[in-house]
Design an enzyme around this catalytic site. Structure first.
Site, PDB file in Angstrom:
ATOM      1  N   THR A  25       7.455 -39.054  68.945  1.00 57.06           N
ATOM      2  CA  THR A  25       6.338 -39.133  69.887  1.00 57.06           C
ATOM      3  C   THR A  25       6.287 -40.541  70.489  1.00 57.06           C
ATOM      4  O   THR A  25       6.282 -41.525  69.753  1.00 57.06           O
ATOM      5  CB  THR A  25       5.028 -38.818  69.138  1.00 57.06           C
ATOM      6  OG1 THR A  25       5.057 -37.440  68.793  1.00 57.06           O
ATOM      7  CG2 THR A  25       3.800 -39.093  69.994  1.00 57.06           C
ATOM      8  N   HIS A 178       7.552 -27.074  64.827  1.00 57.42           N
ATOM      9  CA  HIS A 178       7.070 -28.205  64.027  1.00 57.42           C
ATOM     10  C   HIS A 178       6.241 -27.676  62.861  1.00 57.42           C
ATOM     11  O   HIS A 178       5.060 -27.355  63.014  1.00 57.42           O
ATOM     12  CB  HIS A 178       6.226 -29.121  64.913  1.00 57.42           C
ATOM     13  CG  HIS A 178       5.974 -30.481  64.338  1.00 57.42           C
ATOM     14  ND1 HIS A 178       6.114 -30.774  62.998  1.00 57.42           N
ATOM     15  CD2 HIS A 178       5.611 -31.652  64.941  1.00 57.42           C
ATOM     16  CE1 HIS A 178       5.830 -32.054  62.801  1.00 57.42           C
ATOM     17  NE2 HIS A 178       5.521 -32.616  63.961  1.00 57.42           N
ATOM     18  N   ASN A 181       4.582 -32.622  58.581  1.00 59.88           N
ATOM     19  CA  ASN A 181       3.713 -33.780  58.831  1.00 59.88           C
ATOM     20  C   ASN A 181       2.214 -33.493  58.951  1.00 59.88           C
ATOM     21  O   ASN A 181       1.488 -34.219  59.624  1.00 59.88           O
ATOM     22  CB  ASN A 181       4.190 -34.542  60.074  1.00 59.88           C
ATOM     23  CG  ASN A 181       5.601 -35.096  59.891  1.00 59.88           C
ATOM     24  OD1 ASN A 181       6.121 -35.085  58.781  1.00 59.88           O
ATOM     25  ND2 ASN A 181       6.212 -35.560  60.959  1.00 59.88           N
ATOM     26  N   TYR A 183       0.546 -31.006  60.420  1.00 56.25           N
ATOM     27  CA  TYR A 183       0.024 -30.345  61.624  1.00 56.25           C
ATOM     28  C   TYR A 183      -0.243 -28.859  61.328  1.00 56.25           C
ATOM     29  O   TYR A 183      -0.192 -28.446  60.179  1.00 56.25           O
ATOM     30  CB  TYR A 183       0.959 -30.607  62.808  1.00 56.25           C
ATOM     31  CG  TYR A 183       0.999 -32.084  63.119  1.00 56.25           C
ATOM     32  CD1 TYR A 183      -0.137 -32.722  63.625  1.00 56.25           C
ATOM     33  CD2 TYR A 183       2.114 -32.868  62.831  1.00 56.25           C
ATOM     34  CE1 TYR A 183      -0.157 -34.097  63.849  1.00 56.25           C
ATOM     35  CE2 TYR A 183       2.107 -34.237  63.064  1.00 56.25           C
ATOM     36  CZ  TYR A 183       0.970 -34.847  63.573  1.00 56.25           C
ATOM     37  OH  TYR A 183       0.941 -36.198  63.786  1.00 56.25           O
ATOM     38  N   ASN A 238      -1.462 -37.234  57.641  1.00 55.94           N
ATOM     39  CA  ASN A 238      -2.579 -36.463  58.179  1.00 55.94           C
ATOM     40  C   ASN A 238      -3.352 -35.709  57.109  1.00 55.94           C
ATOM     41  O   ASN A 238      -3.770 -34.576  57.300  1.00 55.94           O
ATOM     42  CB  ASN A 238      -2.080 -35.516  59.291  1.00 55.94           C
ATOM     43  CG  ASN A 238      -1.518 -36.300  60.445  1.00 55.94           C
ATOM     44  OD1 ASN A 238      -2.150 -37.265  60.883  1.00 55.94           O
ATOM     45  ND2 ASN A 238      -0.334 -35.941  60.913  1.00 55.94           N
TER      46      ASN A 238
HETATM   47  C1  LIG Z   1       7.364 -43.534  66.840  1.00 54.55           C
HETATM   48  C2  LIG Z   1       7.547 -42.314  65.983  1.00 54.55           C
HETATM   49  C3  LIG Z   1       7.159 -41.080  66.460  1.00 54.55           C
HETATM   50  C4  LIG Z   1       7.381 -39.907  65.710  1.00 54.55           C
HETATM   51  N1  LIG Z   1       7.054 -38.686  66.242  1.00 54.55           N
HETATM   52  C5  LIG Z   1       7.374 -37.550  65.577  1.00 54.55           C
HETATM   53  C6  LIG Z   1       7.167 -36.281  66.182  1.00 54.55           C
HETATM   54  O1  LIG Z   1       6.744 -36.144  67.335  1.00 54.55           O
HETATM   55  N2  LIG Z   1       7.479 -35.179  65.439  1.00 54.55           N
HETATM   56  C7  LIG Z   1       7.971 -35.273  64.156  1.00 54.55           C
HETATM   57  O2  LIG Z   1       8.237 -34.252  63.528  1.00 54.55           O
HETATM   58  N3  LIG Z   1       8.208 -36.471  63.591  1.00 54.55           N
HETATM   59  C8  LIG Z   1       7.939 -37.605  64.268  1.00 54.55           C
HETATM   60  N4  LIG Z   1       8.232 -38.825  63.711  1.00 54.55           N
HETATM   61  C9  LIG Z   1       8.975 -38.898  62.436  1.00 54.55           C
HETATM   62  C10 LIG Z   1      10.479 -39.051  62.714  1.00 54.55           C
HETATM   63  O3  LIG Z   1      11.005 -37.874  63.327  1.00 54.55           O
HETATM   64  C11 LIG Z   1      11.280 -39.322  61.432  1.00 54.55           C
HETATM   65  O4  LIG Z   1      11.002 -38.293  60.520  1.00 54.55           O
HETATM   66  C12 LIG Z   1      10.959 -40.659  60.799  1.00 54.55           C
HETATM   67  O5  LIG Z   1      10.991 -41.703  61.761  1.00 54.55           O
HETATM   68  C13 LIG Z   1      11.941 -40.985  59.663  1.00 54.55           C
HETATM   69  O6  LIG Z   1      13.271 -41.061  60.169  1.00 54.55           O
HETATM   70  P1  LIG Z   1      14.000 -42.484  60.400  1.00 54.55           P
HETATM   71  O7  LIG Z   1      13.938 -43.211  59.076  1.00 54.55           O
HETATM   72  O8  LIG Z   1      15.397 -42.179  60.808  1.00 54.55           O
HETATM   73  O9  LIG Z   1      13.205 -43.212  61.448  1.00 54.55           O
HETATM   74  C14 LIG Z   1       7.982 -40.010  64.432  1.00 54.55           C
HETATM   75  C15 LIG Z   1       8.347 -41.276  63.938  1.00 54.55           C
HETATM   76  C16 LIG Z   1       8.147 -42.417  64.697  1.00 54.55           C
HETATM   77  C17 LIG Z   1       8.591 -43.760  64.160  1.00 54.55           C
END
Ligand SMILES: Cc1cc2nc3c(=O)[nH]c(=O)nc-3n(C[C@H](O)[C@H](O)[C@H](O)COP(=O)(O)O)c2cc1C
Length: 374
Positions: A25, A178, A181, A183, A238
């Site tokens: 996001t 989705h 997390n 939701y 959440n």
């Molecule tokens: C800025 C940001 C926005 C995110 N938005 C979403 C999202 O829209 N949907 C979702 O399932 N996870 C979202 N996440 C979680 C990421 O998809 C991911 O699970 C998390 O960053 C861990 O992976 P990484 O260690 O490779 O960053 C978001 C994470 C970050 C940092």
């Protein structure tokens, strides 16, 4: 190290490598409509084997944060058409993450200022991001939700189905439901949130019923080979808790085994945090979850996420523990992440201050290798 960088077929989607861009996001789509900046951002990242878009609201009721894109307005679908075209022209593949936030919302984001809906009428102890009348943004407490009537749930399932159809018509290669997390789907799954007494609450079977109804409707509409789901078995995000996540998520993956989904996306540990985070009285066993899925006849690709680096991703795929690996923050800062991983080159660091909202700064201005060299 080879396999991670080799092409494969993910359901019906042919990908050039097994590196997936995780959903992220970024709150840069005012009016819920993808714009030119969003087109450029996704185009820059098209060398990922597969891009999963940021969470995208299936309806206005599914919106939980300011400036998140949607799939429920014709202008938004036109915007997404330009995104999918740009990614395809650059040789990439892209699926959209279908999002209903449930109670993680605020009345100011809801149609006619209504209460957000959920499995429960208990407020989530968490915050969301809204835009004030003067145009400035602030984090604020989520609003008190309204528990959905039993008879209303079919309508939300229908919203998922319609959004999936519109997504494919807008050129997406598939959809990721989705289910993670904290939701809406997770609000049904979790014993610490779902306090219903109808056929959607109580037992594991009942709490998983909504998830399976959504999967059923979406796969019938767009095909299982273009449908995926994201789960985060222990993530407390959440205000989401469960007394025994191993049992319900085992039941869920065993039930998913009969669908030939494109992939199952599992966030290991606390999303964006501790990989050893625990809910219930024992550590979550991801290997056992994967095995239960395979034993039940599941054939979909197993996509893992959370804190992976190059070596961990190579090991996961080489060992067969996973088929695909998704990266979140590394993709924010490195549009050419695949090339950097392949050549084992240093990565740009993501700047947290520009994750949510804003313009091109911290969004489309992270340099690729050749730009750095120039
Ligand atoms: C800025 C940001 C926005 C995110 N938005 C979403 C999202 O829209 N949907 C979702 O399932 N996870 C979202 N996440 C979680 C990421 O998809 C991911 O699970 C998390 O960053 C861990 O992976 P990484 O260690 O490779 O960053 C978001 C994470 C970050 C940092």
């Amino acid at each position: 190290m080879g396999k991670l960088f080799e092409p494969t077929l993910v359901g019906d989607i042919a990908v050039r490598n097994r590196i997936v861009m995780a959903p992220l996001t970024r709150n840069r789509s005012p009016g819920a409509i993808p714009n030119d900046l969003n087109v450029e951002y996704y185009r820059q990242r098209a060398s990922a084997g597969l891009i999963i878009t940021e969470g995208t609201a299936i309806t206005q009721q599914g919106q939980g944060y300011a400036d998140v894109p949607g799939l429920y307005k014709p202008e938004a679908l036109d915007g997404w058409k330009r995104v999918t075209k740009a990614v395809h022209e650059a040789g990439g593949k892209i699926v959209v993450q279908l999002w209903h936030v449930g109670r993680v919302s605020h009345t100011s984001l809801q149609p006619n200022g209504a209460k957000p809906v959920s499995s429960t009428s208990t407020i989530a102890k968490t915050r969301t991001y809204v835009i004030n009348a003067d145009g400035t943004g602030t984090f604020t407490e989520t609003s008190e939700p309204r528990a959905l009537d039993t008879a209303e749930i079919a309508g939300i399932v229908e919203d998922f189905r319609r959004a999936a159809r519109d997504a494919i018509d807008a050129g997406f290669d598939g959809v990721e439901i989705h289910g993670a997390n904290g939701y809406l789907i997770d609000q049904f799954l979790r014993s610490g949130v779902n306090d219903r007494t109808d056929q959607y609450g109580g037992s594991i079977e009942n709490r998983a019923r909504f998830l399976f109804e959504v999967v059923d409707a979406v796969t019938k509409e767009v095909g299982a080979g273009r449908t995926a789901i994201r789960l985060s078995p222990v993530t407390p995000s959440n205000d989401s808790t469960d007394a025994d996540p191993q049992s319900i998520f085992t039941y869920v993956v065993e039930g998913l085994a009969k669908y030939k989904l494109a992939f199952i996306h599992v966030v290991e540990g606390q999303t964006g945090g501790d990989r050893n985070f625990q809910q219930g009285d024992k550590p979550f066993d991801y290997k056992a979850l994967h095995l239960a899925y395979r034993k039940a006849g599941g054939q979909s690709d197993w996509l893992v996420n959370n804190g992976y680096d190059r070596q961990a991703a190579i090991d996961a795929v080489e060992s067969g523990r996973a088929d695909l690996v998704s990266f979140g923050k590394p993709f924010i800062a490195n549009p050419d992440l695949v090339e950097r991983l392949q050549k084992d080159l240093p990565l740009n660091r993501p700047d947290q201050a520009t994750f949510y909202g804003g313009g091109s700064n911290g969004y489309t201005d992270y340099p690729a290798l050749e730009e750095e060299a120039a």
